[in-house]
Design an enzyme around this catalytic site. Structure first.
Site, PDB file in Angstrom:
ATOM      1  N   HIS A 116       0.859  -1.195   0.000  1.00 53.56           N
ATOM      2  CA  HIS A 116       0.000   0.000   0.000  1.00 53.56           C
ATOM      3  C   HIS A 116       0.889   1.236   0.000  1.00 53.56           C
ATOM      4  O   HIS A 116       0.974   1.948   1.012  1.00 53.56           O
ATOM      5  CB  HIS A 116      -0.913   0.004   1.235  1.00 53.56           C
ATOM      6  CG  HIS A 116      -1.752  -1.217   1.357  1.00 53.56           C
ATOM      7  ND1 HIS A 116      -1.424  -2.270   2.178  1.00 53.56           N
ATOM      8  CD2 HIS A 116      -2.898  -1.567   0.725  1.00 53.56           C
ATOM      9  CE1 HIS A 116      -2.348  -3.211   2.065  1.00 53.56           C
ATOM     10  NE2 HIS A 116      -3.241  -2.813   1.187  1.00 53.56           N
ATOM     11  N   ALA A 137      10.084  -9.421 -20.083  1.00 55.02           N
ATOM     12  CA  ALA A 137      10.274  -7.978 -20.128  1.00 55.02           C
ATOM     13  C   ALA A 137       9.025  -7.243 -19.657  1.00 55.02           C
ATOM     14  O   ALA A 137       7.901  -7.618 -19.970  1.00 55.02           O
ATOM     15  CB  ALA A 137      10.626  -7.545 -21.550  1.00 55.02           C
ATOM     16  N   ARG A 175      -3.074 -14.575 -15.131  1.00 52.52           N
ATOM     17  CA  ARG A 175      -3.794 -15.823 -14.906  1.00 52.52           C
ATOM     18  C   ARG A 175      -2.806 -16.958 -15.144  1.00 52.52           C
ATOM     19  O   ARG A 175      -1.824 -16.800 -15.857  1.00 52.52           O
ATOM     20  CB  ARG A 175      -5.012 -15.929 -15.817  1.00 52.52           C
ATOM     21  CG  ARG A 175      -4.683 -16.009 -17.285  1.00 52.52           C
ATOM     22  CD  ARG A 175      -5.933 -15.924 -18.175  1.00 52.52           C
ATOM     23  NE  ARG A 175      -5.551 -15.989 -19.569  1.00 52.52           N
ATOM     24  CZ  ARG A 175      -5.053 -14.979 -20.282  1.00 52.52           C
ATOM     25  NH1 ARG A 175      -4.869 -13.800 -19.702  1.00 52.52           N
ATOM     26  NH2 ARG A 175      -4.731 -15.137 -21.536  1.00 52.52           N
TER      27      ARG A 175
END
Length: 190
Positions: A116, A137, A175
């Site tokens: 945070h 990259a 994912r």
């Protein structure tokens, strides 16, 4: 030493090796430190270490053998980097990061340690990159994330959760997919 490479290594006269206060840095045999590089005190580096130009290695960093720290790469200290690691141009490694052996981190990749930024007073915990992982990259790996052994993070991916071993992480947020056969195996860095 001169700015040329030979069997004994070289440190450019334009490099600053031993910046700040503390114990003198320890560089192993055949180190090549190029112009503009700054290596702080309390750094221990193995054999055949090599930097590009204008690299920065902050205090309390331990680096193994056969490691490349590319041009304009920053290692912000209090980190451990294994042997056979290739940190390409403009990689950012924050404090409290652990990188295993035979890891590749592509140009412009950013590892982070603050969950945070400036909003809360959190403990800074960098990522853990396990042996033989590859990070493409401009990928970003968030604080506290583990990239498992032999995992492959695609270029430009934003890794927000742990990547299991031998897994492909792709997209934003990343994912997990099955690692293609052509990407399986160990990195051939050394």
């Amino acid at each position: 030493m001169s700015d040329t490479n030979d069997d004994t290594g070289s440190i450019s006269p334009d490099a600053d090796v031993g910046h700040g206060e503390g114990a003198d840095p320890v560089l192993g045999d055949e180190a090549v430190v190029r112009a503009g590089t700054v290596i702080y005190h309390d750094v221990v580096v193995g054999d055949r270490f090599q930097t590009g130009h204008d690299a920065l290695v902050r205090e309390e960093t331990e680096i193994g053998d056969d490691v490349l720290v590319g041009t304009h790469t920053v290692i912000d200290g209090r980190s451990t980097i294994g042997s056979g690691v290739s940190l390409q141009t403009r990689v950012y490694v924050p404090s409290n990061t652990t990188i295993g052996d035979d890891v590749f981190v592509g140009p412009g990749a950013v590892l982070t340690n603050d969950p945070h930024p400036i909003r809360r007073d959190d403990e800074l915990v960098g990522p853990t990159i396990e042996d033989h992982a590859s990070i493409g990259a401009n990928a970003t790996v968030l604080p506290g994330v583990t990239v498992g052994r032999g995992a492959f993070v695609a270029a430009g991916a934003v890794v927000t959760k742990d990547v299991p071993p031998e897994t492909l992480a792709v997209g934003c947020p990343a994912r997990h997919e099955e690692l293609p056969e052509k990407l399986r195996g160990e990195n051939k860095i050394r």
